[in-house]
Write an enzyme that holds these catalytic residues in place. Structure first.
Site, PDB file in Angstrom:
ATOM      1  N   GLU A 155      47.141  98.800 -64.764  1.00 36.03           N
ATOM      2  CA  GLU A 155      45.780  99.292 -64.801  1.00 36.03           C
ATOM      3  C   GLU A 155      45.372  99.677 -63.380  1.00 36.03           C
ATOM      4  O   GLU A 155      46.058  99.332 -62.415  1.00 36.03           O
ATOM      5  CB  GLU A 155      44.818  98.220 -65.340  1.00 36.03           C
ATOM      6  CG  GLU A 155      45.206  97.635 -66.694  1.00 36.03           C
ATOM      7  CD  GLU A 155      45.002  98.604 -67.848  1.00 36.03           C
ATOM      8  OE1 GLU A 155      44.373  99.665 -67.629  1.00 36.03           O
ATOM      9  OE2 GLU A 155      45.459  98.298 -68.963  1.00 36.03           O
ATOM     10  N   ASP A 166      44.813 103.614 -87.493  1.00 29.62           N
ATOM     11  CA  ASP A 166      44.127 102.481 -86.892  1.00 29.62           C
ATOM     12  C   ASP A 166      43.372 102.916 -85.638  1.00 29.62           C
ATOM     13  O   ASP A 166      42.253 102.465 -85.370  1.00 29.62           O
ATOM     14  CB  ASP A 166      45.123 101.382 -86.547  1.00 29.62           C
ATOM     15  CG  ASP A 166      44.454 100.038 -86.307  1.00 29.62           C
ATOM     16  OD1 ASP A 166      43.471  99.725 -87.012  1.00 29.62           O
ATOM     17  OD2 ASP A 166      44.904  99.291 -85.410  1.00 29.62           O
TER      18      ASP A 166
END
Length: 236
Positions: free
Chosen positions: A72, A97
């Site tokens: 990240e 999903d």
């Protein structure tokens, strides 16, 4: 797997979902999948870095998890980490999903984007990824692989399906009208036995020429009357 082979495998799914009403442009979906996976379909079929999150089960995610290394960007710095990701039985399950995720208010900008480029920007703006270059990377992939052709394909098919549905609805309506007209004509054609034909009808029933005297037309009763008067019914 080459990028071309990867695209060929998932593009039909992305297009079909768009036809069914998915808010995600096929070009964006394919670009994101390629970017997140390095153009490889993993055994767990999660092509978008979708983490477990709340852990709430859905019709398409049944609780399977895989733990993988990821990274990240926080305060402009890359941070390597390990995270739990959702695992799926199929690529289609993942995409469906993911569409459920995009129904959240947080992703309103993604759903309402009017172009693939805007949608790429909104994915970054809504916080789907922390990479500050995420949107630009998606844009570059879309352009490099001419992925917008799949957006066009989806729109053309949607229009064709829409036209077919209209034609079917029109034909169904016309069929109902014709059926109604036929029933009306048939009801008008059926009349009670006229008094002048009663003797001929009774003779025809007795002779076994007709099973029931009711429900015939005037022409039918005229024919029986003529046959009776000319000796073809009831004189044997």
């Amino acid at each position: 797997m080459s990028a071309a082979a990867f695209i060929a495998q998932i593009a039909p799914i992305a297009v079909q979902l768009r036809i069914e009403g998915s808010p995600i442009f096929p070009s964006v979906r394919i670009a994101q999948s390629g970017l997140e996976t390095g153009w490889k379909i993993p055994p767990w079929n999660n092509l978008g870095g979708y983490k477990v999150g709340s852990g709430k089960l859905t019709p398409y995610w049944r609780g399977k998890i895989v733990t993988k290394g990821t990274w990240e960007v926080y305060d402009g710095k890359r941070v390597d980490a390990t995270a739990a990701f959702r695992a799926y039985d199929s690529v289609e399950d993942f995409f469906r999903d993911q569409d459920l995720l995009f129904e959240n208010k947080r992703y309103t900008g993604v759903r309402t984007a009017q172009s693939p480029e805007e949608q790429a920007d909104m994915l970054q703006a809504c916080g789907y990824a922390t990479d500050p270059q995420y949107a630009q990377k998606l844009r570059n992939i879309i352009a490099a692989h001419n992925l917008k052709r799949y957006d066009t394909e989806a729109e053309v098919q949607k229009q064709m399906i829409g036209e077919l549905k209209k034609q079917i609805e029109q034909l169904t309506a016309e069929q109902a009208q014709l059926r109604q007209r036929l029933e009306t004509l048939e009801s008008r054609a059926r009349v009670d036995v006229p008094a002048w034909a009663r003797e001929a009808v009774d003779a025809a029933v007795k002779a076994g020429i007709v099973d029931t005297p009711e429900g015939g037309s005037l022409d039918f009763y005229r024919m029986l009357t003529v046959m009776h008067r000319t000796g073809h019914i009831g004189n044997n």
